[in-house]
Motif scaffolding. Structure first.
Motif, PDB file in Angstrom:
ATOM      1  N   ILE A  31       0.868  -1.185   0.000  1.00 55.21           N
ATOM      2  CA  ILE A  31       0.000   0.000   0.000  1.00 55.21           C
ATOM      3  C   ILE A  31       0.901   1.230   0.000  1.00 55.21           C
ATOM      4  O   ILE A  31       1.846   1.311   0.767  1.00 55.21           O
ATOM      5  CB  ILE A  31      -0.866   0.041   1.284  1.00 55.21           C
ATOM      6  CG1 ILE A  31      -1.705  -1.226   1.427  1.00 55.21           C
ATOM      7  CG2 ILE A  31      -1.706   1.304   1.348  1.00 55.21           C
ATOM      8  CD1 ILE A  31      -2.863  -1.355   0.506  1.00 55.21           C
ATOM      9  N   MET A  32       0.622   2.170  -0.888  1.00 59.55           N
ATOM     10  CA  MET A  32       1.390   3.423  -0.910  1.00 59.55           C
ATOM     11  C   MET A  32       0.437   4.586  -0.789  1.00 59.55           C
ATOM     12  O   MET A  32      -0.705   4.502  -1.259  1.00 59.55           O
ATOM     13  CB  MET A  32       2.157   3.560  -2.219  1.00 59.55           C
ATOM     14  CG  MET A  32       3.392   2.729  -2.282  1.00 59.55           C
ATOM     15  SD  MET A  32       4.400   3.180  -3.706  1.00 59.55           S
ATOM     16  CE  MET A  32       5.672   1.925  -3.559  1.00 59.55           C
ATOM     17  N   MET A  33       0.900   5.668  -0.179  1.00 62.51           N
ATOM     18  CA  MET A  33       0.048   6.855  -0.110  1.00 62.51           C
ATOM     19  C   MET A  33       0.735   8.068  -0.712  1.00 62.51           C
ATOM     20  O   MET A  33       0.386   8.514  -1.781  1.00 62.51           O
ATOM     21  CB  MET A  33      -0.392   7.113   1.332  1.00 62.51           C
ATOM     22  CG  MET A  33      -1.407   6.056   1.778  1.00 62.51           C
ATOM     23  SD  MET A  33      -1.840   6.185   3.480  1.00 62.51           S
ATOM     24  CE  MET A  33      -2.838   7.651   3.402  1.00 62.51           C
ATOM     25  N   ASP A  34       1.750   8.604  -0.036  1.00 64.78           N
ATOM     26  CA  ASP A  34       2.370   9.826  -0.579  1.00 64.78           C
ATOM     27  C   ASP A  34       3.416   9.501  -1.637  1.00 64.78           C
ATOM     28  O   ASP A  34       3.651  10.310  -2.537  1.00 64.78           O
ATOM     29  CB  ASP A  34       2.988  10.661   0.547  1.00 64.78           C
ATOM     30  CG  ASP A  34       4.139   9.945   1.213  1.00 64.78           C
ATOM     31  OD1 ASP A  34       3.980   8.745   1.526  1.00 64.78           O
ATOM     32  OD2 ASP A  34       5.193  10.563   1.392  1.00 64.78           O
ATOM     33  N   GLY A  35       4.063   8.347  -1.527  1.00 63.47           N
ATOM     34  CA  GLY A  35       5.067   7.962  -2.524  1.00 63.47           C
ATOM     35  C   GLY A  35       6.366   8.736  -2.405  1.00 63.47           C
ATOM     36  O   GLY A  35       7.209   8.689  -3.289  1.00 63.47           O
ATOM     37  N   THR A  36       6.535   9.439  -1.274  1.00 67.71           N
ATOM     38  CA  THR A  36       7.746  10.266  -1.134  1.00 67.71           C
ATOM     39  C   THR A  36       8.513   9.973   0.155  1.00 67.71           C
ATOM     40  O   THR A  36       9.345  10.759   0.573  1.00 67.71           O
ATOM     41  CB  THR A  36       7.391  11.764  -1.157  1.00 67.71           C
ATOM     42  OG1 THR A  36       6.500  12.026  -0.070  1.00 67.71           O
ATOM     43  CG2 THR A  36       6.739  12.175  -2.458  1.00 67.71           C
ATOM     44  N   GLY A  37       8.196   8.872   0.819  1.00 63.15           N
ATOM     45  CA  GLY A  37       8.956   8.490   2.016  1.00 63.15           C
ATOM     46  C   GLY A  37       8.491   9.141   3.298  1.00 63.15           C
ATOM     47  O   GLY A  37       9.179   9.053   4.320  1.00 63.15           O
ATOM     48  N   MET A  38       7.346   9.794   3.294  1.00 56.83           N
ATOM     49  CA  MET A  38       6.935  10.517   4.500  1.00 56.83           C
ATOM     50  C   MET A  38       5.878   9.808   5.349  1.00 56.83           C
ATOM     51  O   MET A  38       5.830   9.993   6.549  1.00 56.83           O
ATOM     52  CB  MET A  38       6.439  11.913   4.125  1.00 56.83           C
ATOM     53  CG  MET A  38       7.588  12.818   3.712  1.00 56.83           C
ATOM     54  SD  MET A  38       7.119  14.504   3.521  1.00 56.83           S
ATOM     55  CE  MET A  38       6.305  14.460   1.967  1.00 56.83           C
ATOM     56  N   CYS A  39       4.996   9.016   4.724  1.00 59.97           N
ATOM     57  CA  CYS A  39       3.863   8.467   5.495  1.00 59.97           C
ATOM     58  C   CYS A  39       4.164   7.112   6.132  1.00 59.97           C
ATOM     59  O   CYS A  39       3.548   6.736   7.114  1.00 59.97           O
ATOM     60  CB  CYS A  39       2.623   8.363   4.611  1.00 59.97           C
ATOM     61  SG  CYS A  39       2.738   7.071   3.353  1.00 59.97           S
ATOM     62  N   GLY A  40       5.087   6.364   5.578  1.00 59.70           N
ATOM     63  CA  GLY A  40       5.440   5.055   6.136  1.00 59.70           C
ATOM     64  C   GLY A  40       4.498   3.935   5.719  1.00 59.70           C
ATOM     65  O   GLY A  40       4.685   2.790   6.133  1.00 59.70           O
ATOM     66  N   ALA A  41       3.494   4.232   4.909  1.00 52.24           N
ATOM     67  CA  ALA A  41       2.505   3.207   4.529  1.00 52.24           C
ATOM     68  C   ALA A  41       3.133   2.043   3.772  1.00 52.24           C
ATOM     69  O   ALA A  41       2.657   0.918   3.851  1.00 52.24           O
ATOM     70  CB  ALA A  41       1.406   3.834   3.679  1.00 52.24           C
ATOM     71  N   CYS A  42       4.193   2.320   3.048  1.00 51.12           N
ATOM     72  CA  CYS A  42       4.724   1.302   2.130  1.00 51.12           C
ATOM     73  C   CYS A  42       5.866   0.505   2.731  1.00 51.12           C
ATOM     74  O   CYS A  42       6.649  -0.092   2.004  1.00 51.12           O
ATOM     75  CB  CYS A  42       5.212   1.984   0.857  1.00 51.12           C
ATOM     76  SG  CYS A  42       6.654   3.013   1.142  1.00 51.12           S
ATOM     77  N   LYS A  91      12.344  -1.014   5.100  1.00 51.40           N
ATOM     78  CA  LYS A  91      12.569  -0.142   3.929  1.00 51.40           C
ATOM     79  C   LYS A  91      11.243   0.454   3.514  1.00 51.40           C
ATOM     80  O   LYS A  91      10.188  -0.139   3.764  1.00 51.40           O
ATOM     81  CB  LYS A  91      13.115  -0.962   2.750  1.00 51.40           C
ATOM     82  CG  LYS A  91      14.437  -1.651   3.010  1.00 51.40           C
ATOM     83  CD  LYS A  91      15.578  -0.694   2.896  1.00 51.40           C
ATOM     84  CE  LYS A  91      16.912  -1.360   3.191  1.00 51.40           C
ATOM     85  NZ  LYS A  91      17.992  -0.380   3.283  1.00 51.40           N
ATOM     86  N   PHE A  92      11.303   1.597   2.855  1.00 46.70           N
ATOM     87  CA  PHE A  92      10.109   2.195   2.267  1.00 46.70           C
ATOM     88  C   PHE A  92      10.166   1.899   0.766  1.00 46.70           C
ATOM     89  O   PHE A  92      11.089   2.365   0.081  1.00 46.70           O
ATOM     90  CB  PHE A  92      10.075   3.706   2.505  1.00 46.70           C
ATOM     91  CG  PHE A  92       9.792   4.087   3.940  1.00 46.70           C
ATOM     92  CD1 PHE A  92       9.398   3.136   4.872  1.00 46.70           C
ATOM     93  CD2 PHE A  92       9.885   5.402   4.342  1.00 46.70           C
ATOM     94  CE1 PHE A  92       9.126   3.483   6.183  1.00 46.70           C
ATOM     95  CE2 PHE A  92       9.612   5.770   5.652  1.00 46.70           C
ATOM     96  CZ  PHE A  92       9.240   4.807   6.579  1.00 46.70           C
ATOM     97  N   ALA A  93       9.173   1.170   0.277  1.00 45.26           N
ATOM     98  CA  ALA A  93       9.223   0.755  -1.134  1.00 45.26           C
ATOM     99  C   ALA A  93       9.242   1.953  -2.075  1.00 45.26           C
ATOM    100  O   ALA A  93       9.833   1.898  -3.146  1.00 45.26           O
ATOM    101  CB  ALA A  93       8.050  -0.153  -1.465  1.00 45.26           C
TER     102      ALA A  93
HETATM  103  S1  FES Z   1       4.191   5.687   0.361  1.00 42.84           S
HETATM  104 FE1  FES Z   1       4.491   6.913   2.084  1.00 42.84          FE
HETATM  105  S2  FES Z   1       6.464   6.382   2.769  1.00 42.84           S
HETATM  106 FE2  FES Z   1       6.210   5.272   0.926  1.00 42.84          FE
END
Ligand code: FES
Ligand SMILES: Cc1cc2nc3c(=O)[nH]c(=O)nc-3n(C[C@H](O)[C@H](O)[C@H](O)COP(=O)(O)OP(=O)(O)OC[C@H]3O[C@@H](n4cnc5c(N)ncnc54)[C@H](O)[C@@H]3O)c2cc1C
Length: 297
Positions: free
Chosen positions: A214-225, A234-236
């Motif tokens: 699961i991804m949300m922001d895609g920039t390494g900030m939310c931790g979802a991935c 790791k953050f995908a």
């Molecule tokens: S999608 Fe948020 S940290 Fe990767």
């Protein structure tokens, strides 16, 4: 906002879109993905950039309809606009030449492995490709992959096309005649990437998989991935999406991806009901923007 310039059905539930996104097209490298939002009520979903044309300012995505947002996207037509297209995101695939490589795509993962296969071939590798799907009507990009490959194998779970069986069966067959495989790239369902990684670990062949948490922001900030690779978190989105398949904790990835299954099912049921009741005739009313380009990363 980003206009859909063409839409084509490739297989049951699999649609190809060409989208106007000049900044992304200019910077795209094999392995990159986008995060899109269809409208301002919609969630953000990651999709691989399958192709780009910097001269035309376009990117191509191939989407499998599996839940609410991919369904909403599949209902968009040529001429409609997507609200956000952010990218290119993720690390490009490191491309090395002069080896023998195998690219494996399972289901819509075939679309995701295609740009990598093309880049590997262009770099001078001998290329074998394996396309796997549940049945014949879900096979995509066969001609495109045959065109760039030295050998192509097709497998279907039900035997309706190619060889009956799994991609690992075709891989085993190829490895019997080709002993010098330098690396393997596998993209598809998590269970397929796990099976390929287990198969190649015993044979010591470096194997790269593209993870789909699961991804949300895609920039390494939310931790979802977050995913566990070699015992480390790791953050995908920023560390991947590709990782050494021999080190990935696939069980954890599967469990995390199942976390919201009930909510996802309810969301798609509600969406289907709204369509049936005529509450959503054409789901997106993004107006034609005054400026058709929005600077993205
Ligand atoms: S999608 Fe948020 S940290 Fe990767
Ligand atoms: C880097 C990356 C590249 C991808 N490339 C493609 C592609 O080229 N084509 C394609 O068809 N699919 C691709 N996917 C998967 C795609 O993002 C999900 O299918 C989509 O988000 C599902 O959303 P939904 O609302 O339709 O389904 P939902 O009902 O919300 O979810 C169905 C399943 O999809 C997965 N999923 C849901 N939301 C997300 C999310 N935000 N991020 C990741 N997975 C999610 C979960 O496993 C979930 O169980 C990619 C995923 C990643 C991480």
């Amino acid at each position: 906002m980003f206009q859909i310039l063409s839409k084509e059905t490739l297989a049951k539930s699999i649609t190809k879109f060409v989208i106007e996104a000049p900044y992304v097209a200019r910077k795209h490298k094999a392995g990159n993905f986008l995060i899109i939002r269809v409208n301002d009520h919609g969630e953000r979903i990651p999709l691989t950039i399958v192709d780009s044309n910097p001269d035309a300012g376009t990117v191509t995505i191939i989407v499998q309809t599996i839940g609410k947002t991919t369904k909403l996207l599949s209902l968009q037509n040529e001429g409609d606009y997507l609200l956000d297209v952010a990218g290119p995101l993720g690390n490009p695939t490191p491309i090395h030449g002069n080896g023998t490589v195998v690219c494996i795509g399972g289901g819509v993962g075939t679309a995701e492995v295609y740009p990598i296969a093309r880049a590997l071939k262009k770099a001078g590798n001998k290329l074998a490709t394996i396309i796997g799907a549940r049945s014949k009507d879900l096979i995509i990009l066969e001609n495109e992959l045959r065109e760039i490959s030295d050998r192509t194998f097709i497998t279907t779970d039900d035997g309706t096309y190619g060889k009956k069986g799994f991609v690992t069966d075709a891989l085993g067959e190829y490895l019997q005649v080709e002993s010098g495989v330098s690396s393997i790239y596998a993209i598809g369902p998590i269970i397929m990437m796990k099976a390929v990684s287990d198969f190649t670990r015993a044979r010591g062949i470096p194997t790269y998989v593209s993870l789909n948490p699961i991804m949300m922001d895609g920039t390494g900030m939310c931790g979802a991935c977050r995913v566990t690779v070699g015992g480390n978190t790791k953050f995908a989105c920023v560390d991947g999406p590709e990782f050494d398949g021999h080190l990935v904790d696939f069980e954890e990835l599967m469990t995390r991806n199942r976390s919201y299954m009930e909510l996802e099912r309810m969301s798609v049921d509600r969406f289907d009901a709204e369509i049936r009741e005529g509450k959503i005739s054409h789901p997106v009313q993004n107006p034609k923007p005054k400026v058709s380009e929005v600077a993205n990363a």
